[in-house]
Design a protein around this motif. Structure first.
Motif, PDB file in Angstrom:
ATOM      1  N   VAL A  42       0.842  -1.199   0.000  1.00 60.18           N
ATOM      2  CA  VAL A  42       0.000   0.000   0.000  1.00 60.18           C
ATOM      3  C   VAL A  42       0.876   1.246   0.000  1.00 60.18           C
ATOM      4  O   VAL A  42       0.620   2.195  -0.737  1.00 60.18           O
ATOM      5  CB  VAL A  42      -0.967  -0.005   1.207  1.00 60.18           C
ATOM      6  N   LEU A  43       1.928   1.265   0.806  1.00 58.24           N
ATOM      7  CA  LEU A  43       2.817   2.422   0.845  1.00 58.24           C
ATOM      8  C   LEU A  43       3.520   2.620  -0.493  1.00 58.24           C
ATOM      9  O   LEU A  43       3.705   3.758  -0.930  1.00 58.24           O
ATOM     10  CB  LEU A  43       3.846   2.258   1.965  1.00 58.24           C
TER      11      LEU A  43
ATOM     12  N   VAL B 176       2.328   1.820  -3.471  1.00 58.65           N
ATOM     13  CA  VAL B 176       1.329   2.350  -4.404  1.00 58.65           C
ATOM     14  C   VAL B 176       1.087   3.828  -4.127  1.00 58.65           C
ATOM     15  O   VAL B 176       1.025   4.648  -5.054  1.00 58.65           O
ATOM     16  CB  VAL B 176       0.015   1.539  -4.317  1.00 58.65           C
ATOM     17  N   VAL B 177       0.966   4.202  -2.867  1.00 56.57           N
ATOM     18  CA  VAL B 177       0.747   5.602  -2.502  1.00 56.57           C
ATOM     19  C   VAL B 177       1.934   6.449  -2.946  1.00 56.57           C
ATOM     20  O   VAL B 177       1.762   7.552  -3.481  1.00 56.57           O
ATOM     21  CB  VAL B 177       0.499   5.739  -0.982  1.00 56.57           C
ATOM     22  N   TYR B 178       3.137   5.951  -2.759  1.00 60.28           N
ATOM     23  CA  TYR B 178       4.334   6.689  -3.162  1.00 60.28           C
ATOM     24  C   TYR B 178       4.363   6.905  -4.675  1.00 60.28           C
ATOM     25  O   TYR B 178       4.641   8.013  -5.149  1.00 60.28           O
ATOM     26  CB  TYR B 178       5.582   5.927  -2.710  1.00 60.28           C
TER      27      TYR B 178
ATOM     28  N   LEU C 137       1.804   6.858  -6.806  1.00 58.30           N
ATOM     29  CA  LEU C 137       0.738   7.776  -7.191  1.00 58.30           C
ATOM     30  C   LEU C 137       1.092   9.216  -6.821  1.00 58.30           C
ATOM     31  O   LEU C 137       0.782  10.149  -7.576  1.00 58.30           O
ATOM     32  CB  LEU C 137      -0.585   7.366  -6.534  1.00 58.30           C
ATOM     33  N   GLY C 138       1.730   9.411  -5.692  1.00 60.92           N
ATOM     34  CA  GLY C 138       2.167  10.754  -5.295  1.00 60.92           C
ATOM     35  C   GLY C 138       3.198  11.312  -6.259  1.00 60.92           C
ATOM     36  O   GLY C 138       3.147  12.496  -6.614  1.00 60.92           O
TER      37      GLY C 138
END
Length: 64
Positions: free
Chosen positions: A38-39, A41-43, A45-46
């Motif tokens: 999850v981290l 993917v968030v990174y 996308l950011g």
């Protein structure tokens, strides 16, 4: 971490590292893998969002 009285175990916030001689459960390993995914993917996308914003700002400045 503080020592628990009576049992000799430790309590507090874990760092994800199993204590010496202890084994992690399969569920704990799965949770760590999921959190890491999850981290990641968030990174990603950011980072994509940051490039989009910089690109839009570049176009806006170019039009001035």
């Amino acid at each position: 971490m503080r020592e628990e009285r009576g049992r000799g175990g430790r309590s507090g916030v874990g760092s994800g590292i199993a204590p010496h001689g202890a084994r992690r459960s399969d569920r704990a390993v799965a949770v760590l893998r999921t959190e890491s995914l999850v981290l990641d993917v968030v990174y990603v996308l950011g980072a994509i969002a940051l490039f989009v914003i910089v690109g839009l700002l570049g176009r806006a400045v170019e039009k001035l």
